[in-house]
Design a protein around this motif. Sequence first.
Motif, short mmCIF file in Angstrom:
data_model
loop_
_atom_site.label_atom_id
_atom_site.label_comp_id
_atom_site.label_asym_id
_atom_site.label_seq_id
_atom_site.Cartn_x
_atom_site.Cartn_y
_atom_site.Cartn_z
N ASP A 195 -9.19 9.12 0.66
CA ASP A 195 -7.99 8.87 1.00
C ASP A 195 -7.77 7.43 1.56
OD1 ASP A 195 -7.04 11.53 0.61
OD2 ASP A 195 -7.65 12.16 2.60
N LYS A 211 -1.99 6.89 -1.06
CA LYS A 211 -3.44 7.30 -0.68
C LYS A 211 -4.16 7.84 -1.83
CE LYS A 211 -2.81 8.50 4.12
NZ LYS A 211 -3.61 7.11 4.74
N LEU A 221 0.89 -1.22 -0.16
CA LEU A 221 0.05 0.01 0.12
C LEU A 221 0.86 1.37 -0.11
CD1 LEU A 221 -2.68 -1.26 2.44
CD2 LEU A 221 -2.62 -1.43 -0.04
N ASP A 266 -5.80 3.85 1.49
CA ASP A 266 -4.67 3.49 1.42
C ASP A 266 -4.63 2.30 0.16
OD1 ASP A 266 -3.14 4.96 3.47
OD2 ASP A 266 -3.84 3.36 4.86
#
Length: 433
Positions: free
Chosen positions: A363, A346, A343, A365
């Motif tokens: 936002d 974002k 990840l 991840d």
Amino acid sequence: MENCKDHFNFAGGDTVALAKKYGTPLYVVAEEKIMERCEEIRETFLEKYINTKAAYASKAFLTMAMCKIIAREGLGLDVVSGGELYTAIKADFPMEKVMFHGNNKSWEELYLAVENNVGRIIVDNLAELQLLDEIARQQMKTVKILFRVTPGIEGQTHEYIVTGQKDSKFGMPLEREKIYDAVRQTIESQYLDLTGFHFHLGSQLFQKDIYTDAIDVVLNLIHDLKERLGFKAIELNVGGGFGIRYTDNDEPKPLSYFTDAIMEKVIEGCQKYSITTPTIIIEPGRWVVGEAGITLYTVGNVKEIPNIRTYASVDGGLPDNPRPALYRARYEAVVANKKNAPLSMKTTIAGKCCESGDILIWDLDTPEIEAGDILAVLATGAYNYSMASNYNKLPRPAVVLINQEGKSEVIVQRESYENLLERELIPSHLSEE
């Protein structure tokens, strides 16, 4: 379907393969997860306590296939409109196990309910009481009813989904003289059989004390009615609203956290007020189906605004999930074809509607995201399909059911552009131009 180790799997199904087979946006519902919740209801409530019932609150998610599942699992059905009732009728759901709610039931809806021998009608107000009495008289039938009351208890949830406070469009406020008059009218009716009371405190609730506080208020009312009018309530419906997990910030409790407290308070209160313990009814909806569903989308345009935000637009949004726009609801999601990728960024997940407020998740991840990726938004089983619209003339998604063997089948077909127009007509004076 063969499952790729790098793909997100849901209830035994490879979500990337599901997206490829059925297209996106796509609602996916796991039958086994629904069955697990129904089993928990039976084990921790229905079989643990005598004189108990449970009805699935169908407004969360209702199709004819869902009716069949709920009937098979032995639960009742809570409906709130003529359309939901008609769905149950067409699915051959046992009508004696149906409870019909609603704050403004029409003559047609009530007539349909009485005609089909619905088990209980939850009467919301005095005008409905009079209308129902007339309809029952026309059909020469005795109709079992409960009064919905507002006990003046507020739950800690979004203001749009709290329903137990005194200032509510639902139910009868506990003004004793008015309640006495309503009960007296019902006792005098030849066609209405009042079995008890119902309350509902809200949705997505995590605290149990509001249920016990409300029970104490209503049991006190039941005691007063017995003393004053000789009326004995044999049923008390405490609603549902039990919270589920949408994000890590939610702390859902097992069903027994609520039901044990509810039953302890009922037993204690009935002893306190010297009244017979009524049958206790719960009506979970979101709790049954919420985490049993996901929605699959295909990522389209990815737009990076340097030093501000990256937007990934998907092929659905507000029409298939209005909850973020309505309630600021929060969801979690995974990039289904990159389950094991790090990840690294974002990403804000944007819907495709012509609305700035059409944002599914802010936002999130994600791995490096690109056009063609499949996004799986979690816990969308409740109030997504049932609240879906055709805003911007977008066809509503298909619904696929995965059973316990991992096999999938369409239970609601995807709408086409032709479906969008099939009820539209052009006036003759326009068609001639």
